[in-house]
Design a protein around this motif. Sequence first.
Motif, short mmCIF file in Angstrom:
data_model
loop_
_atom_site.label_atom_id
_atom_site.label_comp_id
_atom_site.label_asym_id
_atom_site.label_seq_id
_atom_site.Cartn_x
_atom_site.Cartn_y
_atom_site.Cartn_z
N ILE A 31 -24.11 -4.21 91.56
CA ILE A 31 -24.53 -5.60 91.82
C ILE A 31 -24.24 -6.40 90.56
O ILE A 31 -24.72 -6.06 89.48
N ARG A 32 -23.45 -7.46 90.70
CA ARG A 32 -23.10 -8.32 89.57
C ARG A 32 -23.41 -9.76 89.95
O ARG A 32 -22.85 -10.27 90.91
N VAL A 33 -24.30 -10.38 89.17
CA VAL A 33 -24.68 -11.77 89.45
C VAL A 33 -24.61 -12.59 88.17
O VAL A 33 -24.73 -12.07 87.07
N VAL A 34 -24.42 -13.88 88.35
CA VAL A 34 -24.38 -14.83 87.25
C VAL A 34 -25.35 -15.96 87.59
O VAL A 34 -25.45 -16.37 88.74
N PHE A 35 -26.06 -16.44 86.59
CA PHE A 35 -26.95 -17.59 86.81
C PHE A 35 -26.08 -18.84 86.70
O PHE A 35 -25.90 -19.43 85.65
N ASN A 36 -25.51 -19.21 87.86
CA ASN A 36 -24.56 -20.31 87.93
C ASN A 36 -24.48 -20.74 89.38
O ASN A 36 -24.97 -20.06 90.28
N THR A 37 -23.85 -21.86 89.63
CA THR A 37 -23.67 -22.32 91.01
C THR A 37 -22.38 -21.82 91.63
O THR A 37 -22.18 -21.96 92.82
N GLN A 38 -21.49 -21.24 90.80
CA GLN A 38 -20.21 -20.73 91.28
C GLN A 38 -20.02 -19.30 90.79
O GLN A 38 -20.53 -18.93 89.73
N ALA A 39 -19.26 -18.53 91.56
CA ALA A 39 -18.91 -17.18 91.12
C ALA A 39 -18.00 -17.27 89.90
O ALA A 39 -17.31 -18.28 89.69
N ILE A 40 -18.00 -16.22 89.09
CA ILE A 40 -17.17 -16.19 87.90
C ILE A 40 -16.58 -14.78 87.76
O ILE A 40 -17.23 -13.81 88.13
N VAL A 41 -15.36 -14.69 87.26
CA VAL A 41 -14.72 -13.41 87.02
C VAL A 41 -14.72 -13.17 85.52
O VAL A 41 -14.24 -14.00 84.74
N SER A 42 -15.31 -12.04 85.11
CA SER A 42 -15.36 -11.67 83.70
C SER A 42 -14.86 -10.24 83.56
O SER A 42 -15.40 -9.33 84.19
N ARG A 43 -13.80 -10.05 82.77
CA ARG A 43 -13.19 -8.74 82.52
C ARG A 43 -12.79 -8.03 83.80
O ARG A 43 -12.92 -6.83 83.95
N GLY A 44 -12.36 -8.82 84.81
CA GLY A 44 -11.88 -8.26 86.06
C GLY A 44 -12.95 -8.04 87.12
O GLY A 44 -12.63 -7.65 88.24
N ASP A 45 -14.22 -8.25 86.79
CA ASP A 45 -15.31 -8.08 87.75
C ASP A 45 -15.82 -9.44 88.19
O ASP A 45 -16.00 -10.35 87.37
N GLU A 46 -16.09 -9.58 89.51
CA GLU A 46 -16.62 -10.84 90.03
C GLU A 46 -18.14 -10.81 90.00
O GLU A 46 -18.77 -9.86 90.47
N PHE A 47 -18.72 -11.85 89.43
CA PHE A 47 -20.17 -12.04 89.37
C PHE A 47 -20.52 -13.16 90.34
O PHE A 47 -20.03 -14.28 90.20
N LEU A 48 -21.37 -12.84 91.32
CA LEU A 48 -21.74 -13.81 92.34
C LEU A 48 -22.88 -14.70 91.86
O LEU A 48 -23.75 -14.25 91.11
N PRO A 49 -22.91 -15.96 92.31
CA PRO A 49 -23.96 -16.87 91.86
C PRO A 49 -25.31 -16.53 92.53
O PRO A 49 -25.42 -16.55 93.75
N PHE A 50 -26.28 -16.17 91.71
CA PHE A 50 -27.64 -15.91 92.16
C PHE A 50 -28.58 -16.40 91.07
O PHE A 50 -28.41 -16.04 89.90
N PRO A 51 -29.59 -17.17 91.42
CA PRO A 51 -30.58 -17.52 90.41
C PRO A 51 -31.41 -16.28 90.04
O PRO A 51 -31.82 -15.52 90.93
N PHE A 52 -31.61 -16.05 88.76
CA PHE A 52 -32.48 -14.97 88.31
C PHE A 52 -33.16 -15.40 87.02
O PHE A 52 -32.74 -16.35 86.36
N ASP A 53 -34.22 -14.70 86.69
CA ASP A 53 -35.00 -15.04 85.50
C ASP A 53 -35.45 -13.75 84.84
O ASP A 53 -35.79 -12.78 85.52
N VAL A 54 -35.41 -13.73 83.53
CA VAL A 54 -35.93 -12.61 82.76
C VAL A 54 -37.11 -13.14 81.96
O VAL A 54 -36.94 -14.03 81.12
N LYS A 55 -38.28 -12.64 82.27
CA LYS A 55 -39.50 -13.04 81.54
C LYS A 55 -39.66 -12.07 80.37
O LYS A 55 -39.81 -10.86 80.57
N LEU A 56 -39.62 -12.60 79.17
CA LEU A 56 -39.73 -11.77 77.98
C LEU A 56 -41.17 -11.26 77.84
O LEU A 56 -42.12 -11.92 78.26
N PRO A 57 -41.34 -10.08 77.24
CA PRO A 57 -42.68 -9.49 77.16
C PRO A 57 -43.53 -10.14 76.08
O PRO A 57 -43.03 -10.72 75.12
N ASN A 58 -44.84 -9.99 76.25
CA ASN A 58 -45.78 -10.36 75.20
C ASN A 58 -45.77 -9.25 74.17
O ASN A 58 -45.54 -8.09 74.49
#
Length: 151
Positions: A31-58
Motif C-alpha cells: 500500500i503506497r499513499v501520499v498526502f496530496n490531492t493527486q497521485a505521484i510517482v516516486s522511484r517508479g512506484d505510484e503513491f495514491l492520494p489518501f489523507p493520513f495523519d501521524v500523531k507524534l507521541p508524548n
Amino acid sequence: MSLRESAFAEATGDVWLPLLTISHPDINPSIRVVFNTQAIVSRGDEFLPFPFDVKLPNETDDAPSRARLIIDNVSREIAQAVRSIRTSPSVMIEIIRADAPDTVEMSWPNFWLRNVSWNAQQVSGELVLEDLTDEPYPAGTFTPASFPALF
C-alpha cells in the motif's frame, strides 16, 4: 534548498509531500499513499492520494513512546488489506519535494503497525519501533559447554 532551509524560510515555493508505504508478504502490491490531492510517482512506484495523519507521541519516562497513524477509510481498500493479514505490517514514512519526487529528503523506515482498528471513516493503529526492552541482557551466558577454557 534543503528541507531545513525551506522549513525555516520566510517564504518558499517548495511543496513537501509525505509518502507512506505499508508492506507485508501477504499484501501484494504494498500500500503506497501520499498526502496530496493527486497521485505521484516516486522511484517508479505510484503513491495514491489518501489523507493520513501521524500523531507524534508524548514524551513519558514510564513507557515507550508510540506514534499513531490515522488513514481515511473512504474507499475501504486499506481496511480490507490490513484485515486480511495476521501479523504486523511494516511502515515506512518518507518526505519528498513535489518537483523532485525521486529524491527522498527524509525517511523513517522501521516502524511496525500494531493494534489496528477501523470504522467507516478511518483506519488507525500504533506505529512502534522494535522493542528491545524485552531482550535478555546480556545476550549470551558463559557456560562450561560454550566456553570450556574458562572453567
